[in-house]
Scaffold this motif. Structure first.
Motif, mmCIF file in Angstrom:
data_model
loop_
_atom_site.group_PDB
_atom_site.id
_atom_site.type_symbol
_atom_site.label_atom_id
_atom_site.label_comp_id
_atom_site.label_asym_id
_atom_site.label_seq_id
_atom_site.Cartn_x
_atom_site.Cartn_y
_atom_site.Cartn_z
ATOM 1 N N HIS A 1 -80.801 -24.358 13.561
ATOM 2 C CA HIS A 1 -81.106 -23.836 14.894
ATOM 3 C C HIS A 1 -82.463 -24.337 15.361
ATOM 4 O O HIS A 1 -82.636 -24.717 16.534
ATOM 5 C CB HIS A 1 -81.088 -22.310 14.860
ATOM 6 N N ASP A 2 -83.445 -24.365 14.443
ATOM 7 C CA ASP A 2 -84.776 -24.874 14.797
ATOM 8 C C ASP A 2 -84.718 -26.356 15.179
ATOM 9 O O ASP A 2 -85.392 -26.797 16.105
ATOM 10 C CB ASP A 2 -85.731 -24.689 13.624
ATOM 11 N N LEU A 3 -83.905 -27.115 14.457
ATOM 12 C CA LEU A 3 -83.759 -28.536 14.764
ATOM 13 C C LEU A 3 -83.134 -28.730 16.140
ATOM 14 O O LEU A 3 -83.592 -29.566 16.928
ATOM 15 C CB LEU A 3 -82.908 -29.227 13.698
ATOM 16 N N ASP A 4 -82.107 -27.973 16.444
ATOM 17 C CA ASP A 4 -81.463 -28.064 17.761
ATOM 18 C C ASP A 4 -82.456 -27.747 18.871
ATOM 19 O O ASP A 4 -82.461 -28.391 19.921
ATOM 20 C CB ASP A 4 -80.265 -27.121 17.831
ATOM 21 N N SER B 1 -77.368 -35.529 13.239
ATOM 22 C CA SER B 1 -76.356 -35.113 12.270
ATOM 23 C C SER B 1 -76.610 -35.725 10.892
ATOM 24 O O SER B 1 -76.061 -35.258 9.892
ATOM 25 C CB SER B 1 -74.959 -35.518 12.760
ATOM 26 N N ALA B 2 -77.451 -36.779 10.852
ATOM 27 C CA ALA B 2 -77.710 -37.465 9.588
ATOM 28 C C ALA B 2 -79.133 -37.241 9.074
ATOM 29 O O ALA B 2 -79.500 -37.771 8.033
ATOM 30 C CB ALA B 2 -77.473 -38.961 9.762
ATOM 31 N N THR B 3 -79.947 -36.474 9.792
ATOM 32 C CA THR B 3 -81.319 -36.197 9.356
ATOM 33 C C THR B 3 -81.710 -34.800 9.772
ATOM 34 O O THR B 3 -81.209 -34.275 10.783
ATOM 35 C CB THR B 3 -82.304 -37.216 9.957
ATOM 36 N N ASP B 4 -82.588 -34.190 9.010
ATOM 37 C CA ASP B 4 -83.074 -32.857 9.359
ATOM 38 C C ASP B 4 -84.436 -32.921 10.049
ATOM 39 O O ASP B 4 -85.105 -31.902 10.229
ATOM 40 C CB ASP B 4 -83.171 -31.966 8.116
ATOM 41 N N GLN B 5 -84.859 -34.141 10.463
ATOM 42 C CA GLN B 5 -86.145 -34.310 11.136
ATOM 43 C C GLN B 5 -85.977 -34.234 12.652
ATOM 44 O O GLN B 5 -85.012 -34.773 13.199
ATOM 45 C CB GLN B 5 -86.761 -35.662 10.771
#
Length: 423
Positions: A3-6, A47-51
């Motif tokens: 959620h934070d990433l979005d 979708s391929a990284t959490d950064q």
């Protein structure tokens, strides 16, 4: 975590929508198409990284995500244009990104609109925090490459002026850091704002071009020879253009007038003669001097400034404060050719002009009016007398420090220091 990433992704896209690059894209494509294309691209990468986007570091991943979009998009050039503009804005210092985009153009046989359609010029005094940070990054990247280099025969102060102008304009007009300087953008800059608004005198431009050629010959970047070739190509056009003031912005024209006043041949007039022309007469010796003034009504002055009107009762008040201060100065502290009678004439002249030309009593002196008056006084002086006068004024300001606020006092001192530096 997701959620934070979005939230970070959405916030980043919201910032981009306020930027000039986005506005320029909207002249080519509809807002709906731009947003849909960007959202799809960001979704593939995230979708391929959490950064979050501001921390994206895997250029291969980013380029792979872009490549995934192109085969399924009927308008390849549109998708590439939108996503690449966003990436150049997002990651302006990544050289490998630029190389990857060029390769993708070749692989996909994409034809793009002209560079100028998607890189609108930024105004330095109107930069968003995003671009302010990236301009600073651009300068730091340049310094890393520049500091080890030695350019023979060039003063450090002059080189710094050219460096600052070059780096800023290459970013503001092309979003390019030094590793990505291209001949096309350099030519655009040299034939554009480096002429129109950069603070260089027409006589300085041959030295500017010589320095840039020497700089590019030493910069450890692969495109350096192409940049040197641009200097030779534009030289005759630049030298011809800078001698036609119609090309200059109003700000540059004002700056040139001020610089010319500082550099014009000096006449051997003394400060006492200047004061006498305004009805300020000093006679006697340092041990026994006398000062007399013509009527203040006889002195040229403006009649009003905004809602403030000239009044005889206020015209001589600065003298009543300044002259006792000067009288108490130790004679051995007076600089150079400034003796006590000349110091008295100088202080009286300064106070008179600040009121006559700007209606500013002593406690309300501001830096802008102060600079204009100092330029008026020092303009006809020869170099040594000008320096002596400025040093005397600095001494006088120190004795009057409590007259103004700290910031006001510092601003007045800064005006004097600039005159001394530019001498």
């Amino acid at each position: 975590m997701r959620h934070d990433l979005d939230d970070a992704v959405e916030k980043n896209l919201a910032i981009f929508r306020e930027e000039p690059e986005y506005s320029a894209l909207s002249t080519l494509y509809s807002v709906q198409v731009i947003d849909m294309t960007l959202s799809a691209f960001v979704l593939v990468v995230s979708s391929a990284t959490d950064q979050p986007p501001t921390d994206w570091g895997d250029i291969d991943l980013i380029l792979s995500a872009l490549a995934l979009q192109l085969p399924i998009e009927s308008h390849k050039n549109r998708t590439f244009m939108i996503d690449s503009v966003y990436l150049r804005w997002l990651l302006p210092t990544r050289v490998d990104l630029d190389a990857g985009l060029k390769k993708m153009i070749q692989d996909q046989r994409i034809r793009l609109p002209h560079l100028g359609l998607v890189i609108p010029q930024l105004k330095r005094d109107q930069l968003s925090p995003w671009h302010q940070a990236r301009l600073q990054m651009s300068w730091e990247a340049f310094l890393q490459l520049r500091k080890p280099l030695t350019i023979e025969g060039v003063e450090a102060k002059f080189a710094h002026r050219v460096d600052e102008a070059l780096v800023a304009k290459m970013y503001l007009e092309g979003r390019q850091v030094v590793q990505r300087f291209t001949p096309e953008v350099l030519q655009h800059v040299l034939l554009g704002d480096m002429i129109f608004e950069a603070h260089f005198l027409p006589s300085e431009y041959p030295a500017v071009l010589n320095y840039l050629a020497a700089l590019f010959e030493q910069l450890p970047i692969p495109q350096a020879p192409s940049l040197v070739a641009v200097i030779a190509k534009v030289r005759p056009y630049v030298i011809r253009a800078v001698h036609d003031k119609k090309w200059f912005t109003a700000d540059k024209q004002t700056w040139i007038v001020r610089q010319n006043r500082l550099r014009q041949p000096q006449h051997l007039l003394t400060l006492r003669e200047l004061a006498q022309r305004r009805g300020i007469n000093v006679t006697g010796t340092p041990e026994r001097w006398q000062v007399s003034f013509d009527s203040v009504e006889a002195v040229d002055h403006i009649t009003d400034a905004g809602q403030t009107r000239w009044h005889a009762n206020n015209a001589g008040r600065a003298r009543k404060v300044l002259l006792p201060v000067v009288q108490k100065l130790p004679v051995d502290q007076l600089p150079g050719r400034i003796n006590l009678p000349t110091a008295i004439a100088s202080a009286a002249l300064l106070g008179d002009l600040m009121y006559a030309r700007h209606l500013q009593p002593l406690r309300y002196w501001n830096a802008e009016a102060f600079e204009e008056v100092l330029l008026t006084i020092t303009h006809p002086l020869h170099t040594h007398t000008k320096v002596d006068f400025c040093q005397f004024v600095r001494l006088l300001l120190a004795r009057l420090h409590d007259t103004w606020s700290e910031s006001q006092s510092q601003a007045l001192v800064a005006v004097v220091d600039e005159l001394l530096t530019n001498d």
